[in-house]
Design a protein around this motif. Structure first.
Motif, PDB file in Angstrom:
ATOM      1  N   VAL A  28       3.509   7.151   3.054  1.00  0.00           N
ATOM      2  CA  VAL A  28       2.442   6.607   2.211  1.00  0.00           C
ATOM      3  C   VAL A  28       3.047   5.428   1.461  1.00  0.00           C
ATOM      4  O   VAL A  28       4.043   5.570   0.764  1.00  0.00           O
ATOM      5  CB  VAL A  28       1.918   7.673   1.224  1.00  0.00           C
ATOM      6  CG1 VAL A  28       0.815   7.105   0.355  1.00  0.00           C
ATOM      7  CG2 VAL A  28       1.450   8.915   1.977  1.00  0.00           C
ATOM      8  N   ARG A  29       2.428   4.253   1.617  1.00  0.00           N
ATOM      9  CA  ARG A  29       3.010   3.028   1.076  1.00  0.00           C
ATOM     10  C   ARG A  29       1.907   2.160   0.485  1.00  0.00           C
ATOM     11  O   ARG A  29       0.878   1.945   1.116  1.00  0.00           O
ATOM     12  CB  ARG A  29       3.718   2.311   2.222  1.00  0.00           C
ATOM     13  CG  ARG A  29       4.251   0.964   1.922  1.00  0.00           C
ATOM     14  CD  ARG A  29       4.768   0.232   3.169  1.00  0.00           C
ATOM     15  NE  ARG A  29       5.050   1.066   4.312  1.00  0.00           N
ATOM     16  CZ  ARG A  29       6.254   1.240   4.854  1.00  0.00           C
ATOM     17  NH1 ARG A  29       7.290   0.610   4.376  1.00  0.00           N
ATOM     18  NH2 ARG A  29       6.418   2.003   5.900  1.00  0.00           N
ATOM     19  N   GLN A  30       2.156   1.647  -0.711  1.00  0.00           N
ATOM     20  CA  GLN A  30       1.223   0.687  -1.295  1.00  0.00           C
ATOM     21  C   GLN A  30       1.524  -0.689  -0.740  1.00  0.00           C
ATOM     22  O   GLN A  30       2.676  -1.115  -0.677  1.00  0.00           O
ATOM     23  CB  GLN A  30       1.344   0.654  -2.816  1.00  0.00           C
ATOM     24  CG  GLN A  30       0.355  -0.316  -3.426  1.00  0.00           C
ATOM     25  CD  GLN A  30       0.372  -0.306  -4.933  1.00  0.00           C
ATOM     26  OE1 GLN A  30       0.900   0.596  -5.550  1.00  0.00           O
ATOM     27  NE2 GLN A  30      -0.217  -1.321  -5.519  1.00  0.00           N
ATOM     28  N   GLN A  31       0.480  -1.370  -0.297  1.00  0.00           N
ATOM     29  CA  GLN A  31       0.619  -2.742   0.182  1.00  0.00           C
ATOM     30  C   GLN A  31      -0.507  -3.538  -0.463  1.00  0.00           C
ATOM     31  O   GLN A  31      -1.663  -3.431  -0.063  1.00  0.00           O
ATOM     32  CB  GLN A  31       0.533  -2.802   1.711  1.00  0.00           C
ATOM     33  CG  GLN A  31       0.888  -4.152   2.262  1.00  0.00           C
ATOM     34  CD  GLN A  31       1.055  -4.091   3.777  1.00  0.00           C
ATOM     35  OE1 GLN A  31       0.564  -3.189   4.437  1.00  0.00           O
ATOM     36  NE2 GLN A  31       1.742  -5.070   4.316  1.00  0.00           N
ATOM     37  N   SER A  57      -3.341  -4.087  -2.851  1.00  0.00           N
ATOM     38  CA  SER A  57      -4.238  -3.128  -3.506  1.00  0.00           C
ATOM     39  C   SER A  57      -4.564  -1.948  -2.597  1.00  0.00           C
ATOM     40  O   SER A  57      -5.280  -1.040  -2.997  1.00  0.00           O
ATOM     41  CB  SER A  57      -5.532  -3.829  -3.924  1.00  0.00           C
ATOM     42  OG  SER A  57      -6.203  -4.324  -2.774  1.00  0.00           O
ATOM     43  N   GLU A  58      -4.047  -1.957  -1.375  1.00  0.00           N
ATOM     44  CA  GLU A  58      -4.300  -0.891  -0.396  1.00  0.00           C
ATOM     45  C   GLU A  58      -3.155   0.118  -0.385  1.00  0.00           C
ATOM     46  O   GLU A  58      -2.021  -0.202  -0.728  1.00  0.00           O
ATOM     47  CB  GLU A  58      -4.419  -1.486   1.014  1.00  0.00           C
ATOM     48  CG  GLU A  58      -5.500  -2.520   1.180  1.00  0.00           C
ATOM     49  CD  GLU A  58      -6.876  -1.891   1.262  1.00  0.00           C
ATOM     50  OE1 GLU A  58      -6.997  -0.827   1.884  1.00  0.00           O
ATOM     51  OE2 GLU A  58      -7.820  -2.473   0.695  1.00  0.00           O
ATOM     52  N   VAL A  59      -3.481   1.323   0.039  1.00  0.00           N
ATOM     53  CA  VAL A  59      -2.468   2.328   0.308  1.00  0.00           C
ATOM     54  C   VAL A  59      -2.543   2.634   1.795  1.00  0.00           C
ATOM     55  O   VAL A  59      -3.596   3.009   2.304  1.00  0.00           O
ATOM     56  CB  VAL A  59      -2.685   3.603  -0.527  1.00  0.00           C
ATOM     57  CG1 VAL A  59      -1.707   4.682  -0.124  1.00  0.00           C
ATOM     58  CG2 VAL A  59      -2.549   3.290  -2.013  1.00  0.00           C
TER      59      VAL A  59
END
Length: 113
Positions: free
Chosen positions: A56-59, A61-63
């Motif tokens: 699980v990675r934040q990129q 404003s998306e996850v």
């Protein structure tokens, strides 16, 4: 007493044959009992294979959620033990015993509180 994470790294691929793995697991169980009796053992566990991982990675404003390990490598984190030890030298002593029991590399890192 400080806490240390002893990370066990194993090669990717299928699990070793039972005749090879059983004595290793017996040695690891004996070492876990020794650490418990010494008051050093806090928690430990083996992990499912790296392909069972989800990242699980934040990129922005998306996850993003992706299958598989965080990094492609020839080795992966196969298990871990958290211990309490007076200092790094004592933690390294336990890591040496774990390396002998598992026949695998052990990374030792202090736990930050």
């Amino acid at each position: 007493m400080a806490q240390y994470l002893l990370s066990v790294y194993q090669p990717d691929g299928p699990a070793p044959a039972p005749e090879f793995l059983e004595p290793i697991m017996r040695d690891v169980e004996a070492l876990n009992r020794e650490m418990e009796e010494a008051g050093a053992w806090v928690f430990g566990a083996g992990l499912h294979p790296a392909e069972a991982a989800t990242v699980v990675r934040q990129q922005g404003s998306e996850v993003l959620i992706t299958d598989g390990p965080f990094a492609e490598a020839k080795e992966h984190l196969g298990g871990f033990t958290v211990i309490e030890a007076a200092d790094l030298d004592a933690a390294l002593g336990w890591a040496e015993k774990l390396a002998r029991a598992t026949t695998l590399p052990i990374e030792v890192r202090p736990v930050q509180h």
